[in-house]
Design an enzyme around this catalytic site. Structure first.
Site, PDB file in Angstrom:
ATOM      1  N   HIS A   1     -18.723   9.077  40.845  1.00 42.12           N
ATOM      2  CA  HIS A   1     -17.622  10.116  41.721  1.00 42.12           C
ATOM      3  C   HIS A   1     -16.591  10.229  40.842  1.00 42.12           C
ATOM      4  O   HIS A   1     -15.913  11.224  41.112  1.00 42.12           O
ATOM      5  CB  HIS A   1     -17.666   9.375  43.097  1.00 42.12           C
ATOM      6  CG  HIS A   1     -16.838   9.930  44.231  1.00 42.12           C
ATOM      7  ND1 HIS A   1     -16.545   9.675  45.471  1.00 42.12           N
ATOM      8  CD2 HIS A   1     -16.347  11.130  44.336  1.00 42.12           C
ATOM      9  CE1 HIS A   1     -15.734  10.375  46.094  1.00 42.12           C
ATOM     10  NE2 HIS A   1     -15.715  11.478  45.382  1.00 42.12           N
TER      11      HIS A   1
ATOM     12  N   GLU B   1      -7.390   9.215  39.050  1.00 32.15           N
ATOM     13  CA  GLU B   1      -8.437   9.654  40.041  1.00 32.15           C
ATOM     14  C   GLU B   1      -9.232   8.570  40.474  1.00 32.15           C
ATOM     15  O   GLU B   1      -9.702   8.581  41.795  1.00 32.15           O
ATOM     16  CB  GLU B   1      -9.416  10.694  39.201  1.00 32.15           C
ATOM     17  CG  GLU B   1      -8.824  11.902  38.756  1.00 32.15           C
ATOM     18  CD  GLU B   1      -8.039  12.892  39.615  1.00 32.15           C
ATOM     19  OE1 GLU B   1      -8.900  13.024  40.760  1.00 32.15           O
ATOM     20  OE2 GLU B   1      -7.149  13.424  39.478  1.00 32.15           O
TER      21      GLU B   1
ATOM     22  N   GLU C   1     -16.906  12.506  38.530  1.00 30.34           N
ATOM     23  CA  GLU C   1     -16.859  14.065  38.753  1.00 30.34           C
ATOM     24  C   GLU C   1     -15.411  14.657  38.854  1.00 30.34           C
ATOM     25  O   GLU C   1     -15.263  15.625  38.612  1.00 30.34           O
ATOM     26  CB  GLU C   1     -17.407  14.019  40.305  1.00 30.34           C
ATOM     27  CG  GLU C   1     -17.684  15.438  40.672  1.00 30.34           C
ATOM     28  CD  GLU C   1     -17.184  15.348  42.351  1.00 30.34           C
ATOM     29  OE1 GLU C   1     -16.336  15.915  42.865  1.00 30.34           O
ATOM     30  OE2 GLU C   1     -17.947  14.511  42.906  1.00 30.34           O
ATOM     31  N   HIS C   2     -14.568  13.663  39.385  1.00 34.74           N
ATOM     32  CA  HIS C   2     -13.144  14.283  39.541  1.00 34.74           C
ATOM     33  C   HIS C   2     -12.451  14.158  38.220  1.00 34.74           C
ATOM     34  O   HIS C   2     -11.688  15.455  37.886  1.00 34.74           O
ATOM     35  CB  HIS C   2     -12.342  13.175  40.459  1.00 34.74           C
ATOM     36  CG  HIS C   2     -12.430  13.487  42.107  1.00 34.74           C
ATOM     37  ND1 HIS C   2     -11.357  13.363  42.704  1.00 34.74           N
ATOM     38  CD2 HIS C   2     -13.531  13.285  42.757  1.00 34.74           C
ATOM     39  CE1 HIS C   2     -11.888  13.482  43.923  1.00 34.74           C
ATOM     40  NE2 HIS C   2     -13.172  13.301  43.983  1.00 34.74           N
TER      41      HIS C   2
END
Length: 968
Positions: free
Chosen positions: A62, A138, A65-66
């Site tokens: 996750h 992030e 992904e950012h």
């Protein structure tokens, strides 16, 4: 070597189900696989996916992904993703992490824009910069402002997942999945568990990208009307730089349980009560390569739980053991899983709920599912498959997801796009009387020992314990730091903030591909609309290609309702289709709807008029059917409008309980919308109506209504009947039809006869009185994050802003607010909203660890706007605003949008004038906007949704400026 020579064509075939010529390729050098779907859809799609199975719950996939969208080799700026958000005509631009894969899809109707998006995304995923500071921003990092300050965690994903773990529904789903898959990657939290995330190191993060974000591990799609050869050329430019590597291993199947399991878990709540538990039965379903079998399972899940009349749904609802039903078939896994249960139940009734579910399934397996239910279910699914109505998602993206359901696990992706053979086989089996569904109830559910009963209980002390545990963990880290270490953390914090505040180099920003203003359409897009009177009812017809489907809307003016009846509207709307009629109970009515139509229901619409202080407010019954089934559609519409059993006390009781539970469940996932609704309720008539029917006030009303049904049922029944008497009136009706010309020719005389039979009486408009006084509010819920809104009605202050303010708003959301609230503040989102019809300007944040600091950011907007804006930012913000105005719509959405424009007075001339203002936006407009938006700081009011401790802390900091109301 040409680009085409770099790819091996595995197969080419026409797939009628997606109306495309499909070419399935493998890149010779790397093994990357590509589906190239060629058709005439102008909404072009590119997507790339990687298998990314995590090995822990740190949220590594996750966070990555950012992070890949925060600068790349070819585009070395801090946020190329945001630059594209700002200055693109995209119809979709996002990325998403699934339990075992990460997907990056984009879409645009403009060819140049589409290719720009594709190249930015390819460079982002394959050649990201991935600095340590990006990981800290992030993902997570320690933040320390000075030696005396407390050590805290900061990070965008960290706070996003804090919000996720504040949602009981998301917690329930996470725990159920974890329990079913204890031995593979699905047993982990792919999004990230905030308690575990700080264990992730930058080195692990960088290694994860190197391992999984490789063309050899990639599956790619192109879809639409762009040049198929150019697709290969774009890909080869990037893929050719890699050598072949290993694919990620396919997620292994979960070893099966010898016996069912039982788990009790907890979630944080402000209050405990006997009806606050979630009780679900969860089954793991073995994978299948047979698409007919996959369709059988989908039909079974819908037949059991697809609507309120489905037998398992009905049994759970009527049991009274909980307030609303949870369940369905969960895809996006190698082995899917099915669950069923109740929300807002008594934990002590868990055994009763389990027995009820198993006994109901056993009875259905033995005696069979009602044939009418099966017929209705199959028609509903077939209609959906043929309609291909993907709503706001471009069709190509939905096809990508469908293909990945097989592709990721080593199966043929093209077969996943087909359904005709499977549908024909299933319909033939059912016609022959085979017990297709009953057999699967036994094999997949009753005889399946891989089952977990999950009881999720509210714990009013859990949030406090978790907060204390996090504080203790941070304090322990702080205690273990030397003075030199402390100085290092402070220096790291300062360095990160400095980098976040530092502007990108102009020469690097210039590398982001963008359109030019000359590439934009100067004229608005219009929807063909013919206005006529059928049986004296105002009727709008939109001639659009709908493949033989008729989309029918029938609206009635809500302004005929007395003020005291307004809060009943949501229940009335549901009651129309879910209480039955004098001729059939609600089960038979539901079966009839599914058998003959693509669906029918009622929804509320309210909006300010574009040229005044008033509003348009309607209850709109919406339905769709094939042209040869419109007699059935109109007959159903007539029955529900004139004969719905509004005195069905048991069903109304159930609907109220369901709505209350759903409102409560939506507070955390949709907290920003809750805050906005409350904020705007004192500004316009339409927003007052929306808050009464959909906001916090509706939740409060539903709680009162639940008691009133028991104590004063007669007044409730009379209120619902009174709504029907006031509303269903041909005098105030507006009909709206979207269909192709041939279908309209068939439908028009039927519609005219239907409208002629509607009750007709004089229209009497009600006086809704004055709006409530605006105030600053703190709404408390058990959450680890906040949702902070602040705004003002510019129209009430005497302003009439031009379309240029929309450009300013686009700019703020992708620069100052993004940087200050998300990047520096650690919130998942920060944004501005300008409603030109209502004249409302507002700011909001989403899953925000801050409150008063966020308000300070909002108040700093005017100073930001007084700074010089670059020519590039101005141009990109104009382009992005035009992209918002020209969003892609399917035919049914176009027809409904045309209706809304007609009701609100948004004429083509008005829309063209606003477009002209957007296109003509100048730097001077930004300076003027600074003075305008300063009114938010001077006169705006605040609504904050968050934890009691956060609200109290804000009040302590600002002299009790928030009036506190407990919501949950």
């Amino acid at each position: 070597m040409s680009a085409a020579d770099a790819f091996e064509l595995i197969r080419e075939e026409q797939i009628d189900e997606v109306n495309a010529l499909a070419r399935y390729y493998r890149h010779k050098k790397t093994g990357a696989e590509l589906i190239s779907l060629i058709n005439d859809d102008e909404n072009k799609v590119f997507g790339i996916a990687f298998a990314t199975p995590p090995e822990d719950s740190t949220g590594i996939a996750h966070i990555l992904e950012h992070s890949v969208l925060c600068g790349s080799e070819q585009f070395p700026v801090k946020k190329p993703f945001v630059e594209m958000l700002k200055g693109s005509l995209h119809t979709f631009l996002n990325a998403m992490t699934f339990p075992d894969k990460t997907v990056y899809p984009v879409a645009s109707q403009n060819l140049a824009d589409f290719r720009n998006l594709t190249e930015v995304y390819l460079d982002a995923v394959l050649f990201p910069l991935l600095s340590r500071e990006t990981f800290e921003q992030e993902g997570w990092h320690y933040e320390l402002e000075n030696p005396d300050a407390p050590l805290i965690y900061k990070g965008v994903v960290f706070n996003e997942m804090k919000g996720g773990y504040s949602s009981p529904d998301q917690v329930q789903r996470t725990y159920a999945q974890n329990a079913l898959f204890p031995d593979n990657t699905y047993g982990l939290s792919s999004g990230g568990d905030p308690k575990v995330m700080p264990e992730l190191t930058y080195e692990q993060f960088a290694a994860f990208h190197k391992r999984y974000y490789h063309p050899s591990n990639a599956q790619i799609i192109f879809y639409g009307d762009d040049d198929p050869d150019a697709r290969l050329e774009i890909l080869e430019k990037y893929l050719s730089r890699f050598e072949k590597a290993e694919r990620a291993p396919i997620v292994p199947v979960q070893p099966k349980f010898d016996a069912p399991r039982y788990e009790v878990r907890t979630y944080p709540a402000d209050e405990e009560n006997k009806r606050s538990a979630f009780v679900t039965l969860n089954w793991l379903i073995e994978e299948t390569d047979d698409h007919t079998e996959a369709l059988r399972r989908s039909v079974l899940a819908h037949a059991l739980l697809g609507n309120s009349a489905a037998p398992l749904y009905k049994a759970l609802t009527e049991s009274g053991l909980g307030e609303s039903v949870i369940g369905g078939l969960n895809g996006h896994y190698r082995e899917p899983w099915f669950n069923a249960g109740l929300r807002n139940a008594d934990a002590e009734s868990a055994d009763k709920i389990e027995t009820l579910i198993l006994d109901t399934l056993a009875s259905l397996a033995e005696h069979g599912i009602d044939k009418a239910t099966v017929e209705s279910t199959v028609n509903t699914i077939e209609f959906s498959l043929r309609e291909k109505n993907t709503g706001g998602y471009p069709r190509g993206i939905m096809y990508f997801f469908a293909a990945l359901g097989d592709w990721l696990y080593g199966k043929d992706p093209l077969e996943a796009l087909k359904y005709e053979d499977a549908l024909a086989t299933l319909k033939a089996e059912l016609a022959a009387g085979k017990p297709v569904l009953e057999e699967r109830i036994r094999s997949l559910l009753l005889d399946n020992s891989h089952r977990v009963t999950l009881v999720l209980k509210a714990d009013k002390e859990q949030a406090e314990r978790e907060e204390a545990a996090e504080r203790a963990k941070l304090d322990a880290v702080r205690a273990g730091l030397s003075e030199e270490d402390v100085a290092g953390v402070i220096a790291t914090t300062q360095k990160l903030k400095a980098l976040q505040n530092a502007p990108d180099k102009p020469e690097n920003l210039a590398k982001i591909p963008t359109l030019e203003l000359k590439d934009l359409e100067r004229e608005i897009k219009t929807v063909p609309t013919e206005e006529l009177a059928l049986s004296k009812v105002r009727t709008l017809y939109h001639d659009l290609p709908t493949n033989g489907i008729v989309y029918f809307d029938l609206g009635f003016d809500l302004k005929t309702l007395p003020r005291e009846l307004i809060p009943y509207l949501p229940i009335f709307s549901r009651a129309l289709t879910q209480t039955g009629t004098s001729k059939e109970d609600y089960v038979a009515l539901s079966q009839r709807i599914g058998r003959s139509t693509g669906g029918i229901g009622a929804q509320r619409f309210a909006s300010s008029l574009v040229d005044g202080e008033g509003s348009a407010a309607m209850l709109i019954v919406r339905g769709k059917a094939m042209a040869d089934k419109t007699d059935d559609l109109l007959a159903i519409a007539r029955d529900i409008l004139t004969d719905a059993k509004l005195d069905n006390r048991d069903r109304i009781r159930q609907l109220v309980a369901q709505d209350k539970a759903r409102h409560e469940a939506g507070l955390v996932p949709s907290g920003h919308m809750v805050a906005f609704s409350r904020l705007r309720a004192s500004m316009t008539e339409a927003d007052w109506l929306s808050e009464q029917c959909g906001g916090v006030l509706q939740l409060f009303f539903l709680r009162e209504l639940a008691a009133k049904i028991e104590d004063d049922w007669e007044s409730v029944s009379e209120a619902l009947a009174s709504i029907r008497d006031h509303l269903v009136n041909a005098t105030t009706a507006v009909a709206n039809v979207t269909a192709d010309a041939e279908s309209w020719t068939q439908f028009r005389p039927r519609l005219e006869a239907f409208l002629g039979d509607l009750p007709t009486r004089p229209a009497v408009l009600a006086d809704w009185g004055s709006l409530p006084a605006p105030k600053n509010e703190g709404l408390t819920i058990p959450a680890q994050v906040n949702y902070v809104a602040k705004g003002v009605s510019l129209k009430k202050l005497g302003y009439e802003p031009s379309g240029a303010l929309s450009v300013v708003t686009k700019y703020l959301g992708t620069t100052y607010l993004w940087d200050k609230i998300r990047v520096e503040g650690g919130a998942y989102g920060g944004f501005a909203r300008f409603d030109p019809s209502a004249g409302i300007y507002a700011f909001g944040s989403y899953r925000d660890p801050n409150l008063t600091a966020t308000l300070d950011v909002y108040d700093g907007v005017p100073d930001k706007l007084r700074e010089d804006i670059s020519d590039t930012d101005l141009t990109r913000s104009i382009i992005g605003t035009i992209g918002d105005l020209d969003g892609y719509q399917l035919p049914d959405a176009k027809g409904f949008t045309a209706l809304v424009r007609t009701l609100t007075g948004a004429t083509d001339a008005y829309r063209q004038a606003r477009r002209d203002q957007v296109l003509a936006t100048s730097k001077a407009d930004f300076k003027e906007a600074a003075d305008l938006i300063a009114e938010v700081a001077r006169n705006g009011h605040v609504v904050a949704l968050g934890s009691e401790s956060a609200i109290n802390k804000a009040n302590a900091e600002r002299n009790g400026f928030l009036e506190v109301t407990r919501v949950l």
